[in-house]
Design a protein around this motif. Structure first.
Motif, PDB file in Angstrom:
ATOM      1  N   UNK A 121     -50.907  24.398 -70.245  1.00 54.14           N
ATOM      2  CA  UNK A 121     -48.952  24.201 -70.044  1.00 54.14           C
ATOM      3  C   UNK A 121     -49.042  22.988 -69.262  1.00 54.14           C
ATOM      4  N   UNK A 122     -50.126  22.454 -68.993  1.00 57.57           N
ATOM      5  CA  UNK A 122     -49.650  20.609 -68.748  1.00 57.57           C
ATOM      6  C   UNK A 122     -49.971  20.030 -69.716  1.00 57.57           C
ATOM      7  N   UNK A 123     -51.300  20.763 -70.908  1.00 56.35           N
ATOM      8  CA  UNK A 123     -51.728  19.561 -72.026  1.00 56.35           C
ATOM      9  C   UNK A 123     -50.767  20.101 -73.123  1.00 56.35           C
ATOM     10  N   UNK A 186     -56.043  25.991 -78.589  1.00 53.45           N
ATOM     11  CA  UNK A 186     -56.063  25.888 -77.144  1.00 53.45           C
ATOM     12  C   UNK A 186     -54.848  25.276 -76.845  1.00 53.45           C
ATOM     13  N   UNK A 187     -53.998  24.170 -78.466  1.00 52.14           N
ATOM     14  CA  UNK A 187     -53.181  23.965 -77.930  1.00 52.14           C
ATOM     15  C   UNK A 187     -51.536  24.064 -79.043  1.00 52.14           C
ATOM     16  N   UNK A 188     -52.481  23.978 -80.081  1.00 54.77           N
ATOM     17  CA  UNK A 188     -51.373  23.986 -81.353  1.00 54.77           C
ATOM     18  C   UNK A 188     -50.735  25.819 -82.096  1.00 54.77           C
ATOM     19  N   UNK A 189     -52.183  27.207 -81.447  1.00 52.98           N
ATOM     20  CA  UNK A 189     -51.845  27.999 -81.856  1.00 52.98           C
ATOM     21  C   UNK A 189     -52.564  28.710 -81.203  1.00 52.98           C
ATOM     22  N   UNK A 190     -51.516  28.809 -79.704  1.00 54.81           N
ATOM     23  CA  UNK A 190     -52.224  28.733 -78.497  1.00 54.81           C
ATOM     24  C   UNK A 190     -52.480  30.896 -78.784  1.00 54.81           C
ATOM     25  N   UNK A 191     -51.406  31.223 -79.581  1.00 50.59           N
ATOM     26  CA  UNK A 191     -51.578  33.103 -80.102  1.00 50.59           C
ATOM     27  C   UNK A 191     -52.925  32.950 -80.618  1.00 50.59           C
ATOM     28  N   UNK A 192     -54.024  32.164 -80.706  1.00 51.69           N
ATOM     29  CA  UNK A 192     -55.240  32.277 -81.007  1.00 51.69           C
ATOM     30  C   UNK A 192     -56.221  32.615 -79.426  1.00 51.69           C
ATOM     31  N   UNK A 193     -57.564  33.710 -80.392  1.00 53.42           N
ATOM     32  CA  UNK A 193     -58.371  33.159 -78.944  1.00 53.42           C
ATOM     33  C   UNK A 193     -58.881  32.550 -79.419  1.00 53.42           C
ATOM     34  N   UNK A 194     -59.542  32.461 -77.721  1.00 52.22           N
ATOM     35  CA  UNK A 194     -60.345  31.889 -77.849  1.00 52.22           C
ATOM     36  C   UNK A 194     -61.750  32.892 -77.275  1.00 52.22           C
TER      37      UNK A 194
END
Length: 239
Positions: A121-123, A186-194
């Motif tokens: 959220x911060x990033x 992690x930032x631009x495509x947050x809907x993608x899994x990690x």
């Protein structure tokens, strides 16, 4: 004592008093610091843009007076920088034995940061407002990002020295190739899994592209290794 001596004594005493250090005020309250940082994090997680984060709103959320904030930070940018530092952890220790394993550790560190809701959220908030807050981004880069980047460059330099990475590669670009896919998710495509194993996949893919290429035979040069048959003359068994 003469009048001149008395005057000199008074002057020396006045100078000593002026040079004496001023008494420090009350020490900062760690509880107040923590409450303020937590208040900013809550507001960011609730989706409040940086542009709408006023010192008054932060003080109200933290339950402290506005003067308490200004005694600690000269303005919002300095406060936000400390908030981001509070969410930062140093890169993991590296063994230094395997370039691949050290790269995986660094990317796994980024993956876990991406999975942490608060850090993400911060990033995301900082990146989305980088144009509006260039000085804040520059400070964040200098105090947080640079240490990670230097750790990554150190591993890549070892890879060049050991022959695992081609010496003609621009290491800043190679570093971006390693980090970019993880940060994009992690930032631009947050809907993608990690998912687990993502760090290994990225490292192996990039290393495959930057490893030294095997020597190739010149177009008109001699063939390496044994020949399958005579280059000239009668074919075997034709006599």
């Amino acid at each position: 004592m003469s009048r001149v001596a008395e005057d000199r004594g008074r002057t020396a005493g006045a100078r000593a008093g002026a040079a004496a250090p001023r008494r420090r005020g009350r020490p900062r309250s760690a509880a107040a610091d923590s409450a303020i940082v937590e208040a900013v994090l809550r507001l960011i997680e609730d989706g409040v843009p940086i542009a709408e984060l006023s010192m008054e709103r932060i003080a109200r959320e933290a339950g402290v007076g506005k003067a308490t904030l200004y005694r600690r930070w000269p303005g919002k940018s300095a406060l936000l920088l400390d908030v981001m530092r509070s969410q930062d952890t140093p890169p993991p220790p590296l063994d230094g034995d395997s370039v691949r394993e050290d790269l995986v550790r660094l990317l796994e560190f980024l993956r876990h940061r991406g999975l942490a809701k608060r850090s993400s959220a911060v990033l995301r908030t900082v990146v989305s407002h980088v144009q509006a807050q260039p000085e804040l981004w520059a400070e964040y880069h200098e105090t947080v990002v640079r240490a990670r980047h230097e750790a990554l460059l150190g591993v890549l330099r070892r890879g060049v020295a050991s022959g695992e990475i081609r010496a003609d590669q621009d290491l800043d670009t190679v570093a971006d190739l390693f980090v970019g896919p993880m940060l994009a998710r992690a930032i631009l495509h947050e809907w993608k899994e990690l998912p687990e194993g993502l760090a290994e996949d990225i490292v192996d893919t990039v290393l495959e592209g930057v490893r030294p290429r095997p020597a190739t035979r010149p177009a008109n040069g001699p063939m390496d290794g044994p020949m399958d048959g005579p280059a000239t003359g009668t074919a075997p068994g034709a006599e």
